[in-house]
Design a protein around this motif. Structure first.
Motif, PDB file in Angstrom:
ATOM      1  N   ARG A  29      -9.347   2.263   0.052  1.00  0.00           N
ATOM      2  CA  ARG A  29      -8.750   1.399  -0.989  1.00  0.00           C
ATOM      3  C   ARG A  29      -7.459   0.674  -0.806  1.00  0.00           C
ATOM      4  O   ARG A  29      -7.347  -0.420  -0.736  1.00  0.00           O
ATOM      5  CB  ARG A  29      -8.813   2.049  -2.399  1.00  0.00           C
ATOM      6  CG  ARG A  29      -9.020   1.342  -3.459  1.00  0.00           C
ATOM      7  CD  ARG A  29      -9.297   2.112  -4.843  1.00  0.00           C
ATOM      8  NE  ARG A  29      -8.552   3.138  -4.816  1.00  0.00           N
ATOM      9  CZ  ARG A  29      -9.215   4.583  -4.992  1.00  0.00           C
ATOM     10  NH1 ARG A  29     -10.427   4.722  -5.148  1.00  0.00           N
ATOM     11  NH2 ARG A  29      -8.446   5.467  -5.043  1.00  0.00           N
ATOM     12  N   ASP A  30      -6.440   1.595  -0.360  1.00  0.00           N
ATOM     13  CA  ASP A  30      -5.067   1.145  -0.328  1.00  0.00           C
ATOM     14  C   ASP A  30      -4.390   2.043   0.891  1.00  0.00           C
ATOM     15  O   ASP A  30      -4.097   3.248   0.632  1.00  0.00           O
ATOM     16  CB  ASP A  30      -4.077   1.335  -1.611  1.00  0.00           C
ATOM     17  CG  ASP A  30      -2.636   1.063  -1.392  1.00  0.00           C
ATOM     18  OD1 ASP A  30      -2.328   0.778  -0.348  1.00  0.00           O
ATOM     19  OD2 ASP A  30      -2.172   0.940  -2.818  1.00  0.00           O
ATOM     20  N   PRO A  31      -4.292   1.309   2.017  1.00  0.00           N
ATOM     21  CA  PRO A  31      -3.504   2.194   2.953  1.00  0.00           C
ATOM     22  C   PRO A  31      -2.201   2.904   2.877  1.00  0.00           C
ATOM     23  O   PRO A  31      -1.914   3.828   3.692  1.00  0.00           O
ATOM     24  CB  PRO A  31      -3.399   1.057   4.151  1.00  0.00           C
ATOM     25  CG  PRO A  31      -4.132  -0.155   3.758  1.00  0.00           C
ATOM     26  CD  PRO A  31      -4.521   0.067   2.282  1.00  0.00           C
ATOM     27  N   GLU A  32      -1.586   2.365   1.639  1.00  0.00           N
ATOM     28  CA  GLU A  32      -0.289   3.047   1.264  1.00  0.00           C
ATOM     29  C   GLU A  32      -0.441   4.194   0.366  1.00  0.00           C
ATOM     30  O   GLU A  32       0.619   4.810  -0.027  1.00  0.00           O
ATOM     31  CB  GLU A  32       0.816   1.912   0.537  1.00  0.00           C
ATOM     32  CG  GLU A  32       1.271   0.658   1.581  1.00  0.00           C
ATOM     33  CD  GLU A  32       1.637   1.189   2.696  1.00  0.00           C
ATOM     34  OE1 GLU A  32       2.830   1.632   2.632  1.00  0.00           O
ATOM     35  OE2 GLU A  32       1.301   0.779   3.827  1.00  0.00           O
ATOM     36  N   ARG A  33      -1.516   4.284  -0.037  1.00  0.00           N
ATOM     37  CA  ARG A  33      -1.791   5.465  -1.147  1.00  0.00           C
ATOM     38  C   ARG A  33      -3.065   6.322  -0.531  1.00  0.00           C
ATOM     39  O   ARG A  33      -4.009   6.424  -1.179  1.00  0.00           O
ATOM     40  CB  ARG A  33      -2.373   4.923  -2.643  1.00  0.00           C
ATOM     41  CG  ARG A  33      -1.266   3.746  -3.218  1.00  0.00           C
ATOM     42  CD  ARG A  33      -0.076   4.355  -3.600  1.00  0.00           C
ATOM     43  NE  ARG A  33      -0.384   5.060  -4.826  1.00  0.00           N
ATOM     44  CZ  ARG A  33       0.380   6.157  -5.374  1.00  0.00           C
ATOM     45  NH1 ARG A  33       1.484   6.542  -4.708  1.00  0.00           N
ATOM     46  NH2 ARG A  33      -0.116   6.799  -6.584  1.00  0.00           N
ATOM     47  N   LEU A  34      -2.585   7.235   0.416  1.00  0.00           N
ATOM     48  CA  LEU A  34      -3.537   8.000   1.001  1.00  0.00           C
ATOM     49  C   LEU A  34      -3.102   9.594   1.248  1.00  0.00           C
ATOM     50  O   LEU A  34      -1.770   9.746   1.385  1.00  0.00           O
ATOM     51  CB  LEU A  34      -3.972   7.352   2.315  1.00  0.00           C
ATOM     52  CG  LEU A  34      -4.821   6.283   2.458  1.00  0.00           C
ATOM     53  CD1 LEU A  34      -5.021   5.783   4.009  1.00  0.00           C
ATOM     54  CD2 LEU A  34      -6.345   6.819   1.854  1.00  0.00           C
TER      55      LEU A  34
END
Length: 316
Positions: free
Chosen positions: A159-164
Motif C-alpha cells: 500500500r505504502d512502500p514507506e510504511r512496511l
C-alpha cells in the motif's frame, strides 16, 4: 561375511526442539487431565510416528474446528492458528489449549504490534504451510503480503512502500532468508525488521550442524516428514554445503540402500519434530549392514525449555 566399514557422522543438535517437546507434552497432559478423547486441530507436529503414538493414547486429529464437539477439549498445533480459530472456540464455550510454539507466538505479537503502528506486513514464508497461515491470520485480509523467493520481492505491491515491516516463518533456510531480506531492504529501504531474527534457535542450530557435517560425508540422511519445513531445509542446506547425495526418510524402512551402495561415510540428522527413537532406528539399520564408527558433530548445546500453559498445571 565381513561388513564394510562406515563412518557415521551424527549431527548435534538434531531432532526435537523445545517447542515440539512442549506441544507433545500438552497433548499428553490434556489426556491425563480430561481423559480421552482430546481433539487436536491439525497434526500437533509434522511427524507420523508422534501423531500415531498420541492417537493410540486417545487423541483425535482433525483439520478444522467445526469437526470438534463442543464438550471435549481441543488443542491447537505447535505451528499456530489464525486469530479466528480461538475466537470461534471461545464463542462455542469450548475448553481449548493453545500449543503454539512460544517462538511462533513471538512472531504473531510482532506482526500485531507493527499493524497497530500502521505498518503493512510482509511475511517471508511458504504458502500453505500451517505456520504461515497462522501468522498471516493474525491480521485482517490484505494486511500481510507473502513472499517466498527473492523474485517475489520485485513483484510485491504494498500500500505504502514507506510504511512496511517484515516477519518470517521460524523454520526457513537461514541463508536463503538472508538473501530475501537483503532484496526487501534494497527495494524498501524504510522497511522495519524484527529486533531479533524470527528464524528460531533450533532451525539455525540444526542447519549449522549440517553445514559442519556435510563436507565430511559421501551421503546424508535427514530423519523427518515430507511436510516438515525444517526437515526439507536441512536437505537443501546439506546439498549446498557439499554433500553430493541427500535423502529424507521418515523411518529406517524408507532408506534407499541402492543409492548408498559403496559409501564409506554418512551424515545423519533429524528435523525438529523427529523423535530420537527414529534416529536410533536408522543408526541400527546401518549397524546391520556396516561396521559402523559413530562420530558426533556438535556445533551447539541446547538447554531451552518452555513451560506448558497454566491450565494444564492446575488440578482438574
Amino acid at each position: 561375511m565381513t561388513k564394510p566399514p562406515l563412518t557415521l557422522y551424527l549431527a548435534a543438535p538434531r531432532g526435537f526442539c523445545a517447542g515440539v517437546d512442549r506441544a507433545i507434552k500438552i497433548v499428553e497432559m490434556a489426556l491425563e487431565k480430561w481423559g480421552a478423547p482430546v481433539l487436536v486441530r491439525h497434526e500437533i507436529v509434522h511427524n507420523k510416528y508422534v501423531v500415531d503414538d498420541l492417537k493410540a493414547k486417545g487423541a483425535i486429529f482433525v483439520e478444522e474446528l467445526d469437526e470438534c464437539p463442543d464438550d471435549r477439549p481441543v488443542i491447537f498445533s505447535a505451528h499456530g492458528v489464525p486469530k479466528a480459530v480461538p475466537a470461534a472456540a471461545a464463542r462455542r464455550e469450548m475448553v481449548y489449549v493453545d500449543a503454539t510454539c512460544p517462538l511462533v507466538s513471538k512472531v504473531h505479537i510482532e506482526a500485531a504490534r507493527h499493524a497497530e503502528n500502521g505498518l503493512q506486513m510482509i511475511m517471508i514464508g511458504h504458502a500453505g504451510h500451517p505456520e504461515t497461515i497462522g501468522t498471516m491470520g493474525q491480521l485482517p485480509e490484505g494486511e500481510v503480503l507473502l513472499v517466498e523467493t527473492v523474485e517475489d520481492v520485485a513483484k510485491v505491491a504494498p500500500r505504502d512502500p514507506e510504511r512496511l515491516a517484515f516477519v518470517t516463518q521460524t523454520t526457513l533456510s537461514v541463508d536463503d532468508t538472508a538473501d530475501i531480506v537483503a532484496a526487501l531492504k534494497a527495494r524498501f529501504p524504510a522497511i522495519i525488521g524484527p529486533h531479533k531474527e524470527d528464524i528460531c534457535y533450533a532451525t539455525t542450530n540444526r542447519q549449522e550442524a549440517v553445514k559442519a557435517m556435510a563436507p565430511k560425508t559421501d551421503a546424508m540422511l535427514v530423519v523427518g516428514a515430507p511436510n516438515s519445513s525444517n526437515s526439507q531445509r536441512l536437505l537443501e542446506v546439506g546439498r549446498k554445503a557439499g554433500c553430493a547425495y541427500s535423502q529424507l526418510v521418515m523411518r529406517a524402512e524408507n532408506i534407499d540402500w541402492r543409492a548408498l551402495n559403496g559409501i564409506s561415510s554418512i551424515g545423519i540428522t533429524a528435523g525438529a519434530s523427529a523423535p530420537e527413537v527414529l534416529i536410533n532406528e536408522v543408526i541400527d539399520a546401518f549397524r546391520d549392514r556396516f561396521d559402523v564408527t559413530v562420530e558426533q558433530v556438535e556445533t551447539a548445546v541446547e538447554n531451552v525449555e518452555f513451560k506448558v500453559p497454566r491450565v494444564l498445571r492446575e488440578p482438574a
